[in-house]
Scaffold this motif. Structure first.
Motif, PDB file in Angstrom:
ATOM      1  N   VAL A 159      -5.324   6.416  -0.355  1.00  0.00           N
ATOM      2  CA  VAL A 159      -4.636   5.149  -0.140  1.00  0.00           C
ATOM      3  C   VAL A 159      -4.658   4.400  -1.460  1.00  0.00           C
ATOM      4  O   VAL A 159      -5.717   4.295  -2.094  1.00  0.00           O
ATOM      5  CB  VAL A 159      -5.324   4.312   0.955  1.00  0.00           C
ATOM      6  CG1 VAL A 159      -4.580   2.991   1.156  1.00  0.00           C
ATOM      7  CG2 VAL A 159      -5.411   5.086   2.257  1.00  0.00           C
ATOM      8  N   SER A 160      -3.501   3.889  -1.878  1.00  0.00           N
ATOM      9  CA  SER A 160      -3.395   3.174  -3.147  1.00  0.00           C
ATOM     10  C   SER A 160      -2.803   1.794  -2.931  1.00  0.00           C
ATOM     11  O   SER A 160      -2.061   1.561  -1.973  1.00  0.00           O
ATOM     12  CB  SER A 160      -2.529   3.951  -4.147  1.00  0.00           C
ATOM     13  OG  SER A 160      -3.083   5.224  -4.421  1.00  0.00           O
ATOM     14  N   CYS A 161      -3.124   0.885  -3.838  1.00  0.00           N
ATOM     15  CA  CYS A 161      -2.536  -0.457  -3.822  1.00  0.00           C
ATOM     16  C   CYS A 161      -2.463  -0.971  -5.250  1.00  0.00           C
ATOM     17  O   CYS A 161      -3.160  -0.467  -6.137  1.00  0.00           O
ATOM     18  CB  CYS A 161      -3.358  -1.407  -2.944  1.00  0.00           C
ATOM     19  SG  CYS A 161      -4.940  -1.851  -3.680  1.00  0.00           S
ATOM     20  N   TYR A 209       0.826  -1.194   0.000  1.00  0.00           N
ATOM     21  CA  TYR A 209       0.000   0.000   0.000  1.00  0.00           C
ATOM     22  C   TYR A 209       0.867   1.253   0.000  1.00  0.00           C
ATOM     23  O   TYR A 209       2.014   1.229   0.425  1.00  0.00           O
ATOM     24  CB  TYR A 209      -0.915   0.024   1.234  1.00  0.00           C
ATOM     25  CG  TYR A 209      -2.000  -1.024   1.193  1.00  0.00           C
ATOM     26  CD1 TYR A 209      -3.244  -0.747   0.633  1.00  0.00           C
ATOM     27  CD2 TYR A 209      -1.787  -2.296   1.712  1.00  0.00           C
ATOM     28  CE1 TYR A 209      -4.244  -1.704   0.589  1.00  0.00           C
ATOM     29  CE2 TYR A 209      -2.778  -3.263   1.675  1.00  0.00           C
ATOM     30  CZ  TYR A 209      -4.009  -2.959   1.112  1.00  0.00           C
ATOM     31  OH  TYR A 209      -4.988  -3.904   1.073  1.00  0.00           O
ATOM     32  N   HIS A 244      -3.631  -1.160   5.231  1.00  0.00           N
ATOM     33  CA  HIS A 244      -2.974   0.126   5.463  1.00  0.00           C
ATOM     34  C   HIS A 244      -3.766   0.845   6.537  1.00  0.00           C
ATOM     35  O   HIS A 244      -4.985   1.029   6.407  1.00  0.00           O
ATOM     36  CB  HIS A 244      -2.947   0.947   4.169  1.00  0.00           C
ATOM     37  CG  HIS A 244      -2.274   2.277   4.327  1.00  0.00           C
ATOM     38  ND1 HIS A 244      -0.912   2.438   4.219  1.00  0.00           N
ATOM     39  CD2 HIS A 244      -2.772   3.517   4.598  1.00  0.00           C
ATOM     40  CE1 HIS A 244      -0.602   3.711   4.405  1.00  0.00           C
ATOM     41  NE2 HIS A 244      -1.719   4.388   4.643  1.00  0.00           N
ATOM     42  N   THR A 253      -7.049   3.219  -6.220  1.00  0.00           N
ATOM     43  CA  THR A 253      -6.862   4.358  -5.330  1.00  0.00           C
ATOM     44  C   THR A 253      -8.185   4.753  -4.708  1.00  0.00           C
ATOM     45  O   THR A 253      -9.200   4.881  -5.401  1.00  0.00           O
ATOM     46  CB  THR A 253      -6.273   5.566  -6.079  1.00  0.00           C
ATOM     47  OG1 THR A 253      -5.017   5.194  -6.660  1.00  0.00           O
ATOM     48  CG2 THR A 253      -6.050   6.737  -5.128  1.00  0.00           C
ATOM     49  N   TRP A 272     -12.676  -2.514  -1.812  1.00  0.00           N
ATOM     50  CA  TRP A 272     -12.189  -1.753  -0.666  1.00  0.00           C
ATOM     51  C   TRP A 272     -13.046  -2.014   0.562  1.00  0.00           C
ATOM     52  O   TRP A 272     -14.278  -1.974   0.501  1.00  0.00           O
ATOM     53  CB  TRP A 272     -12.193  -0.256  -0.974  1.00  0.00           C
ATOM     54  CG  TRP A 272     -11.062   0.194  -1.843  1.00  0.00           C
ATOM     55  CD1 TRP A 272     -11.103   0.421  -3.189  1.00  0.00           C
ATOM     56  CD2 TRP A 272      -9.720   0.458  -1.428  1.00  0.00           C
ATOM     57  NE1 TRP A 272      -9.855   0.820  -3.641  1.00  0.00           N
ATOM     58  CE2 TRP A 272      -8.990   0.856  -2.575  1.00  0.00           C
ATOM     59  CE3 TRP A 272      -9.061   0.409  -0.199  1.00  0.00           C
ATOM     60  CZ2 TRP A 272      -7.640   1.200  -2.544  1.00  0.00           C
ATOM     61  CZ3 TRP A 272      -7.716   0.752  -0.158  1.00  0.00           C
ATOM     62  CH2 TRP A 272      -7.014   1.138  -1.307  1.00  0.00           C
ATOM     63  N   ARG A 319      -8.241  -1.984   3.296  1.00  0.00           N
ATOM     64  CA  ARG A 319      -7.820  -3.171   2.554  1.00  0.00           C
ATOM     65  C   ARG A 319      -8.498  -3.156   1.187  1.00  0.00           C
ATOM     66  O   ARG A 319      -9.701  -2.930   1.091  1.00  0.00           O
ATOM     67  CB  ARG A 319      -8.217  -4.437   3.331  1.00  0.00           C
ATOM     68  CG  ARG A 319      -7.676  -5.726   2.749  1.00  0.00           C
ATOM     69  CD  ARG A 319      -8.188  -6.925   3.538  1.00  0.00           C
ATOM     70  NE  ARG A 319      -7.636  -6.991   4.874  1.00  0.00           N
ATOM     71  CZ  ARG A 319      -8.325  -7.345   5.950  1.00  0.00           C
ATOM     72  NH1 ARG A 319      -9.599  -7.630   5.856  1.00  0.00           N
ATOM     73  NH2 ARG A 319      -7.741  -7.393   7.123  1.00  0.00           N
ATOM     74  N   CYS A 320      -7.714  -3.381   0.115  1.00  0.00           N
ATOM     75  CA  CYS A 320      -8.272  -3.345  -1.242  1.00  0.00           C
ATOM     76  C   CYS A 320      -8.456  -4.723  -1.843  1.00  0.00           C
ATOM     77  O   CYS A 320      -9.121  -4.873  -2.868  1.00  0.00           O
ATOM     78  CB  CYS A 320      -7.391  -2.492  -2.161  1.00  0.00           C
ATOM     79  SG  CYS A 320      -5.790  -3.246  -2.535  1.00  0.00           S
TER      80      CYS A 320
END
Length: 234
Positions: free
Chosen positions: A44-46, A30, A111, A87, A56, A102-103
């Motif tokens: 927040v990105s993953c 993340y 994250h 994102t 998400w 959490r993605c």
């Protein structure tokens, strides 16, 4: 020819089962802020593969509902042939935005974002220094002879099927165990040091039959003992 077809089918089934069994081992990296002032924007990105079961969640609850009244915005872009970047953006952070993001619904990784109240001491503002990530909310200290309760909060209804695991092994109740499962709660009675470990609940999703989501993950740690040194004065 028939035997070859059967062998191919057997290999395919074994490969599929291995893929399903290893779904909880997905590692996700993340990017984003760990601490955000109330009212400030954050994201927040993953990066996940196209085969991952994306979605998400915040504190194990679905982030985007039909009403979408929590202020989340989603975007995505292709990274390469096999991966995409997801994102989640918030224009104005609120206290309820704090928690575990959490993605990938098949991954243990998350994250954590801490929201600092705007009413905090005004002297805390000023140049923002890079701070260590805050302590995750899923870390717990084992207290000997105490009763410990973990609650699978991602299951919204008491009759939702929930399965509990300790260190990736399914927990099965028996008369000799001090672990009890009551509804959405897991109780550890008269806790001892060997009860330390990682506990996880999975929840059957009502939207897609046959799929389960990782719910909450709790890490129960033995309290660190500080060795004492004695000196003698002569």
């Amino acid at each position: 020819m028939i035997r070859a077809a059967k062998d191919y089918l057997f290999i395919f089934v074994i490969g599929l089962s291995l893929a399903c069994c290893s779904s909880y081992d997905h590692n996700v990296r993340y990017r984003g802020s760990n601490e955000v002032w109330e009212g400030d924007p954050f994201e927040v990105s993953c990066v996940v593969t196209f085969s991952d079961r994306e979605g998400w969640t915040v504190n194990s609850s679905i982030a985007i509902t039909d009403e979408n009244d929590l202020g989340y915005e989603l975007s995505e872009r292709d990274v390469d042939t096999f991966r995409e970047e997801l994102t989640l953006t918030v224009q104005s952070a609120q206290l309820f935005h704090e928690g575990e993001y959490r993605c990938n619904r098949d991954s243990r990784d998350f994250h954590y974002v801490r929201i600092i109240p705007a009413l905090a001491d005004v002297h805390e503002r000023g140049p923002k220094k890079e701070a260590a990530p805050p302590k995750a909310t899923n870390e717990y200290v084992l207290e000997i002879n105490k009763t410990i309760e973990f609650y699978c909060s991602s299951a919204k209804y008491d009759n939702t099927p929930v399965t509990w695991y300790k260190n990736s092994r399914r927990i099965v109740e028996n008369s000799e165990s001090n672990i009890l499962i009551a509804g959405l709660s897991l109780l550890i009675e008269n806790a001892q040091e060997d009860d330390a470990g990682e506990y996880m609940c999975t929840v059957d999703t009502p939207f897609v039959t046959g799929y389960t989501d990782i719910g909450r993950i709790f890490r129960l740690n033995i309290e660190k003992r500080v060795s004492q040194r004695y000196t003698c004065d002569y």
